[in-house]
Design a protein around this motif. Structure first.
Motif, PDB file in Angstrom:
ATOM      1  N   THR A  75      -1.456 -14.601  -1.467  1.00 24.47           N
ATOM      2  CA  THR A  75      -0.487 -14.430  -0.722  1.00 24.47           C
ATOM      3  C   THR A  75       0.538 -14.110  -1.450  1.00 24.47           C
ATOM      4  O   THR A  75       1.501 -13.260  -1.143  1.00 24.47           O
ATOM      5  N   VAL A  76       0.859 -14.680  -2.891  1.00 24.71           N
ATOM      6  CA  VAL A  76       1.907 -14.315  -3.626  1.00 24.71           C
ATOM      7  C   VAL A  76       2.027 -12.851  -4.081  1.00 24.71           C
ATOM      8  O   VAL A  76       3.001 -12.136  -4.109  1.00 24.71           O
ATOM      9  N   VAL A  77       0.608 -12.372  -4.442  1.00 24.90           N
ATOM     10  CA  VAL A  77       0.708 -10.885  -4.599  1.00 24.90           C
ATOM     11  C   VAL A  77       0.912 -10.051  -3.523  1.00 24.90           C
ATOM     12  O   VAL A  77       1.635  -8.995  -3.962  1.00 24.90           O
ATOM     13  N   VAL A  78       0.580 -10.332  -2.397  1.00 23.30           N
ATOM     14  CA  VAL A  78       1.043  -9.416  -1.421  1.00 23.30           C
ATOM     15  C   VAL A  78       2.541  -9.611  -1.060  1.00 23.30           C
ATOM     16  O   VAL A  78       3.139  -8.594  -0.746  1.00 23.30           O
ATOM     17  N   LEU A  79       2.955 -10.844  -1.052  1.00 24.81           N
ATOM     18  CA  LEU A  79       4.245 -10.807  -0.930  1.00 24.81           C
ATOM     19  C   LEU A  79       5.222 -10.303  -1.836  1.00 24.81           C
ATOM     20  O   LEU A  79       6.186  -9.476  -1.360  1.00 24.81           O
TER      21      LEU A  79
ATOM     22  N   GLN B 103       4.533  -7.512  -3.051  1.00 22.86           N
ATOM     23  CA  GLN B 103       4.277  -6.111  -2.979  1.00 22.86           C
ATOM     24  C   GLN B 103       5.043  -5.703  -1.925  1.00 22.86           C
ATOM     25  O   GLN B 103       5.915  -4.692  -1.981  1.00 22.86           O
ATOM     26  N   LEU B 104       5.170  -6.714  -0.877  1.00 23.43           N
ATOM     27  CA  LEU B 104       6.333  -6.333   0.206  1.00 23.43           C
ATOM     28  C   LEU B 104       7.433  -6.417  -0.238  1.00 23.43           C
ATOM     29  O   LEU B 104       8.394  -5.657   0.513  1.00 23.43           O
ATOM     30  N   LEU B 105       7.997  -7.409  -1.247  1.00 24.86           N
ATOM     31  CA  LEU B 105       9.454  -7.669  -1.480  1.00 24.86           C
ATOM     32  C   LEU B 105       9.526  -6.217  -2.326  1.00 24.86           C
ATOM     33  O   LEU B 105      11.002  -6.002  -2.581  1.00 24.86           O
ATOM     34  N   LEU B 106       8.715  -5.844  -3.061  1.00 24.49           N
ATOM     35  CA  LEU B 106       9.190  -4.757  -4.176  1.00 24.49           C
ATOM     36  C   LEU B 106       9.141  -3.347  -3.382  1.00 24.49           C
ATOM     37  O   LEU B 106       9.382  -2.459  -4.041  1.00 24.49           O
ATOM     38  N   ALA B 107       8.750  -3.306  -2.067  1.00 22.04           N
ATOM     39  CA  ALA B 107       8.532  -2.150  -1.295  1.00 22.04           C
ATOM     40  C   ALA B 107       9.973  -1.457  -1.232  1.00 22.04           C
ATOM     41  O   ALA B 107      11.051  -2.094  -1.038  1.00 22.04           O
TER      42      ALA B 107
ATOM     43  N   GLY C 183      12.253   0.492   0.931  1.00 22.46           N
ATOM     44  CA  GLY C 183      12.720   0.895   2.246  1.00 22.46           C
ATOM     45  C   GLY C 183      12.103  -0.109   3.497  1.00 22.46           C
ATOM     46  O   GLY C 183      11.657  -1.116   3.014  1.00 22.46           O
ATOM     47  N   PRO C 184      12.282   0.055   4.485  1.00 25.52           N
ATOM     48  CA  PRO C 184      11.956  -0.917   5.768  1.00 25.52           C
ATOM     49  C   PRO C 184      10.429  -0.989   5.477  1.00 25.52           C
ATOM     50  O   PRO C 184       9.580  -0.119   5.470  1.00 25.52           O
ATOM     51  N   ILE C 185       9.814  -2.082   5.624  1.00 29.25           N
ATOM     52  CA  ILE C 185       8.431  -2.587   5.954  1.00 29.25           C
ATOM     53  C   ILE C 185       7.774  -2.345   7.358  1.00 29.25           C
ATOM     54  O   ILE C 185       8.260  -2.811   8.133  1.00 29.25           O
ATOM     55  N   GLY C 186       7.085  -1.325   7.345  1.00 28.55           N
ATOM     56  CA  GLY C 186       6.413  -0.756   8.446  1.00 28.55           C
ATOM     57  C   GLY C 186       4.828  -0.310   8.228  1.00 28.55           C
ATOM     58  O   GLY C 186       4.236  -0.880   7.143  1.00 28.55           O
ATOM     59  N   TYR C 187       4.270   0.231   9.189  1.00 27.50           N
ATOM     60  CA  TYR C 187       3.032   0.443   8.858  1.00 27.50           C
ATOM     61  C   TYR C 187       2.543   0.967   7.690  1.00 27.50           C
ATOM     62  O   TYR C 187       1.595   0.807   7.065  1.00 27.50           O
ATOM     63  N   ASP C 188       3.423   2.219   7.305  1.00 26.55           N
ATOM     64  CA  ASP C 188       3.019   2.906   6.364  1.00 26.55           C
ATOM     65  C   ASP C 188       2.964   2.073   4.932  1.00 26.55           C
ATOM     66  O   ASP C 188       2.201   2.215   4.005  1.00 26.55           O
ATOM     67  N   ILE C 189       4.032   1.118   4.940  1.00 23.27           N
ATOM     68  CA  ILE C 189       3.963   0.349   3.498  1.00 23.27           C
ATOM     69  C   ILE C 189       2.931  -0.798   3.622  1.00 23.27           C
ATOM     70  O   ILE C 189       1.927  -0.796   2.615  1.00 23.27           O
ATOM     71  N   TRP C 190       2.634  -1.251   4.860  1.00 23.22           N
ATOM     72  CA  TRP C 190       1.471  -2.348   4.944  1.00 23.22           C
ATOM     73  C   TRP C 190       0.137  -1.695   4.687  1.00 23.22           C
ATOM     74  O   TRP C 190      -0.602  -2.039   3.952  1.00 23.22           O
ATOM     75  N   ALA C 191      -0.066  -0.356   5.278  1.00 22.86           N
ATOM     76  CA  ALA C 191      -1.368   0.391   4.915  1.00 22.86           C
ATOM     77  C   ALA C 191      -1.582   0.953   3.463  1.00 22.86           C
ATOM     78  O   ALA C 191      -2.512   0.889   2.856  1.00 22.86           O
ATOM     79  N   GLY C 192      -0.340   1.111   3.015  1.00 27.12           N
ATOM     80  CA  GLY C 192      -0.446   1.476   1.601  1.00 27.12           C
ATOM     81  C   GLY C 192      -0.804   0.609   0.449  1.00 27.12           C
ATOM     82  O   GLY C 192      -1.628   0.843  -0.355  1.00 27.12           O
TER      83      GLY C 192
ATOM     84  N   GLN D  22      -8.922   1.119  -3.225  1.00 25.81           N
ATOM     85  CA  GLN D  22     -10.173   0.361  -3.154  1.00 25.81           C
ATOM     86  C   GLN D  22     -10.219  -0.981  -3.690  1.00 25.81           C
ATOM     87  O   GLN D  22     -10.976  -1.930  -3.307  1.00 25.81           O
ATOM     88  N   TRP D  23      -9.492  -1.187  -4.957  1.00 27.54           N
ATOM     89  CA  TRP D  23      -9.387  -2.569  -5.605  1.00 27.54           C
ATOM     90  C   TRP D  23      -8.793  -3.548  -4.686  1.00 27.54           C
ATOM     91  O   TRP D  23      -9.455  -4.633  -4.857  1.00 27.54           O
ATOM     92  N   MET D  24      -8.103  -3.081  -3.969  1.00 28.92           N
ATOM     93  CA  MET D  24      -7.177  -3.917  -3.203  1.00 28.92           C
ATOM     94  C   MET D  24      -8.114  -4.392  -1.779  1.00 28.92           C
ATOM     95  O   MET D  24      -7.972  -5.611  -1.424  1.00 28.92           O
ATOM     96  N   LYS D  25      -8.806  -3.380  -1.402  1.00 23.58           N
ATOM     97  CA  LYS D  25      -9.788  -3.890  -0.332  1.00 23.58           C
ATOM     98  C   LYS D  25     -11.014  -4.893  -0.871  1.00 23.58           C
ATOM     99  O   LYS D  25     -11.288  -5.702  -0.193  1.00 23.58           O
ATOM    100  N   ILE D  26     -11.199  -4.627  -2.160  1.00 19.46           N
ATOM    101  CA  ILE D  26     -12.396  -5.462  -2.743  1.00 19.46           C
ATOM    102  C   ILE D  26     -11.603  -6.886  -2.899  1.00 19.46           C
ATOM    103  O   ILE D  26     -12.236  -8.100  -2.463  1.00 19.46           O
ATOM    104  N   VAL D  27     -10.577  -6.903  -3.505  1.00 23.61           N
ATOM    105  CA  VAL D  27      -9.874  -8.184  -3.859  1.00 23.61           C
ATOM    106  C   VAL D  27      -9.480  -9.124  -2.070  1.00 23.61           C
ATOM    107  O   VAL D  27      -9.814 -10.096  -2.134  1.00 23.61           O
ATOM    108  N   THR D  28      -9.180  -8.309  -1.298  1.00 23.59           N
ATOM    109  CA  THR D  28      -8.904  -8.750   0.175  1.00 23.59           C
ATOM    110  C   THR D  28     -10.154  -9.364   0.495  1.00 23.59           C
ATOM    111  O   THR D  28     -10.125 -10.328   1.247  1.00 23.59           O
ATOM    112  N   PHE D  29     -11.407  -8.612   0.549  1.00 24.20           N
ATOM    113  CA  PHE D  29     -12.544  -9.188   1.003  1.00 24.20           C
ATOM    114  C   PHE D  29     -12.946 -10.214   0.313  1.00 24.20           C
ATOM    115  O   PHE D  29     -13.587 -11.147   0.895  1.00 24.20           O
TER     116      PHE D  29
END
Length: 122
Positions: free
Chosen positions: A35-39, A41-45, A47-56, A61-68
């Protein structure tokens, strides 16, 4: 484990104790760190946080593996908690407790499959 109180046999939980306590703390720590890592990334993004930032964030692949991995930790956390609740509060009907535990396991496996579909768009 069973405990004898006179002539009645009372079926109780398996008394997992320290292992369950530790599993709950470790899985909670993994989820908190994620949660801290994702937050961050969102705080350091930019521009406005939208789908593009979230999907990015989840495109690599490493983030998908960590998320799973975190999802598996969450599912195990839920399993330990639900199993303990069922062992503590569904004591008179062992068949009902078993049925609820099976339902919980099937549900959690289904959630894991759904997570794979979402992460890798199968």
């Amino acid at each position: 484990m069973s405990v004898n109180y006179g002539s009645k046999r009372v079926v109780t939980g398996a008394h997992y104790g320290l292992r369950d306590w530790l599993a709950q703390r470790v899985t909670a720590g993994i989820m908190a760190l994620f949660t801290v890592v994702v937050l961050a990334q969102l705080l350091l993004a930019k521009g406005p946080i939208g789908y593009d930032i979230w999907a990015g964030i989840f495109a690599a692949q490493w983030m998908k593996i960590v998320t799973f991995t975190v999802i598996v930790a969450l599912l195990y956390h839920v399993w330990v908690g639900m199993r303990d609740v069922l062992m503590d509060y569904v004591t008179s009907m062992v068949w009902l407790r078993l049925l609820l535990q099976i339902f919980t396991l099937v549900w959690l496996v289904g959630c894991a499959g759904w997570a794979i579909q979402v992460l890798w768009r199968l």
